[in-house]
Design an enzyme around this catalytic site. Structure first.
Site, mmCIF file in Angstrom:
data_model
loop_
_atom_site.group_PDB
_atom_site.id
_atom_site.type_symbol
_atom_site.label_atom_id
_atom_site.label_comp_id
_atom_site.label_asym_id
_atom_site.label_seq_id
_atom_site.Cartn_x
_atom_site.Cartn_y
_atom_site.Cartn_z
ATOM 1 N N SER A 32 0.842 -1.195 0.000
ATOM 2 C CA SER A 32 0.000 0.000 0.000
ATOM 3 C C SER A 32 0.878 1.245 0.000
ATOM 4 O O SER A 32 1.801 1.357 0.805
ATOM 5 C CB SER A 32 -0.910 -0.009 1.232
ATOM 6 N N LYS B 163 -1.391 -0.735 -4.180
ATOM 7 C CA LYS B 163 -2.601 -0.026 -3.770
ATOM 8 C C LYS B 163 -2.254 1.434 -3.534
ATOM 9 O O LYS B 163 -1.277 1.743 -2.847
ATOM 10 C CB LYS B 163 -3.198 -0.631 -2.496
ATOM 11 N N LYS C 253 -3.562 5.075 -2.017
ATOM 12 C CA LYS C 253 -4.513 5.829 -1.218
ATOM 13 C C LYS C 253 -4.920 7.073 -2.011
ATOM 14 O O LYS C 253 -4.060 7.758 -2.591
ATOM 15 C CB LYS C 253 -3.904 6.241 0.117
ATOM 16 N N ASP D 43 -7.798 3.104 -2.751
ATOM 17 C CA ASP D 43 -8.493 3.061 -1.469
ATOM 18 C C ASP D 43 -8.756 4.482 -1.006
ATOM 19 O O ASP D 43 -7.829 5.269 -0.817
ATOM 20 C CB ASP D 43 -7.643 2.308 -0.442
ATOM 21 N N GLU E 260 -11.678 0.754 -3.338
ATOM 22 C CA GLU E 260 -12.035 0.390 -1.969
ATOM 23 C C GLU E 260 -12.672 1.565 -1.215
ATOM 24 O O GLU E 260 -12.123 2.662 -1.202
ATOM 25 C CB GLU E 260 -10.771 -0.072 -1.239
ATOM 26 N N ASP F 15 -14.706 -2.016 3.013
ATOM 27 C CA ASP F 15 -13.826 -2.198 4.163
ATOM 28 C C ASP F 15 -14.583 -1.750 5.404
ATOM 29 O O ASP F 15 -15.225 -2.549 6.090
ATOM 30 C CB ASP F 15 -12.542 -1.385 3.938
ATOM 31 N N LYS G 296 -10.709 -7.426 7.717
ATOM 32 C CA LYS G 296 -9.728 -7.060 8.749
ATOM 33 C C LYS G 296 -10.240 -7.622 10.061
ATOM 34 O O LYS G 296 -11.327 -7.261 10.522
ATOM 35 C CB LYS G 296 -9.581 -5.536 8.854
ATOM 36 N N GLY H 166 -4.780 -4.688 6.006
ATOM 37 C CA GLY H 166 -3.848 -4.480 7.112
ATOM 38 C C GLY H 166 -4.094 -3.158 7.813
ATOM 39 O O GLY H 166 -4.688 -2.234 7.250
#
Length: 340
Positions: free
Chosen positions: A135, A161, A163, A188, A213, A238, A262, A290
């Site tokens: 990430s 991934k 952000k 995400d 996400e 999520d 998670k 995570g």
């Protein structure tokens, strides 16, 4: 097996580099380690709540209080030792899934050590090697982000991934896809958008993403279902998935095509496995998210991700991705084939 003692430790680990999401920038992580003692053995769990109520309403302070005043006394008053028993009894207390998960995971670890088997075997895991991705947080500039991606690809990570947040989204993804046309790429948002941003989010369809996400705020299912109808990119939930029931509801509403599990967010392994199983029955893939855990929490996640319906690369990077020195020795390391 009789529980003799439970210890709590509040720790802080600095990151090797800041990590920024739509929720803010962090330089390190505060967290709680739970140790459960029985007959010369010790089971370890990690409470993934942060110092501030950003990702979740839980914090290290609230989790400490809930563990100290409610969950640990419950363990002794009911003479509980098996994690499934603890899960059932702890349901009398509403909320606080991260506190519950930290203690439950320590009980799972203790049970595995008592039986002399890997945790994955207790969970029903089927794979010895876990496919992982990495990430990347929000950087100061797009060139800095591009520079950081290349070494991770060289190390063997199978998926990147990114952000994102308003103002750090379309152009960022466009540039990353232009420079890395063949990598598995996902984004995400950590709930940074609303339905009024739908037109911009739909532009992400142009970049062949593995998934998008949690674009909308935590707990939302309805607006996600409306967005998913108009996007070819699979949505992944999520923060909206907190139980087997919310997972079932999300699938019935077609709010997503992928679910991130998670264990801390959903309150422990018992609930996580229920979510895994309902998704497997419906043909919906899951992957393990995570929380920038230490090696203790990360090791638990690796065992969880061995279950058969974890079909996409998980956010379980090597220890050195976040920490110069981890709590465990040897640290968790990435293999050249992109697995751990």
């Amino acid at each position: 097996m009789k529980i003799e003692r439970v210890d709590l430790s509040l720790l802080y680990l600095p990151y090797v580099r800041f990590f920024e999401t739509s929720l803010g920038r962090e330089e390190g992580r505060e967290f709680i380690i739970v140790k459960v003692h029985s007959e010369g053995l010790c089971g370890y769990g990690e409470v993934v709540a942060q110092a501030t109520p950003s990702y979740s309403y839980e914090t290290t302070a609230t989790a400490w209080l809930i563990l100290r005043d409610f969950l640990i006394p419950l363990l002794f008053s009911k003479d509980l030792a098996r994690p499934e028993e603890f899960y059932r009894e702890a349901r009398r207390y509403r909320g606080h899934p991260m506190a519950k998960a930290g203690l439950e995971l320590a009980l799972w670890d203790l049970q595995a050590k008592k039986a002399g088997v890997p945790l994955a075997k207790l969970y029903g895991g089927t794979r010895p090697d876990i496919e992982v991705g990495v990430s990347l947080g929000i950087e100061n500039s797009i060139p800095e982000l591009l520079e950081r991606i290349m070494p991770f690809i060289g190390e063997g990570y199978r998926r990147i991934k990114l952000k994102i947040k308003p103002g750090w989204d379309i152009e960022v993804v466009k540039e990353v896809r232009k420079h890395f046309p063949d990598i598995l790429l996902q984004t995400d948002a950590n709930g940074a958008y609303s339905l009024k941003d739908k037109a911009g989010l739909k532009m992400l369809d142009a970049f062949n993403l593995l998934l998008l996400e949690q674009p909308f705020p935590p707990y939302d299912l309805w607006d996600h279902s409306r967005l998913q109808k108009e996007m070819k990119t699979p949505l992944c939930l999520d923060e909206s998935i907190i139980s087997e029931d919310t997972a079932r509801q999300a699938l019935e509403m077609k709010s997503c095509r992928v679910i991130n599990i998670k264990v801390g967010r959903v309150g422990g392994m018992v609930e996580a496995r229920k979510i895994h199983d309902v998704c497997r029955r419906e043909g919906i893939p899951v992957w393990c998210g995570g929380m920038l855990e230490s090696g203790i929490g990360r090791a638990h996640n690796l065992h969880i991700a061995s279950l058969p319906n974890f079909k996409l690369p998980s956010d379980l990077s090597a220890s050195k991705r976040y920490y110069k020195e981890d709590l465990i020795d040897p640290p968790i390391e990435l293999q050249r084939d992109g697995t751990i």
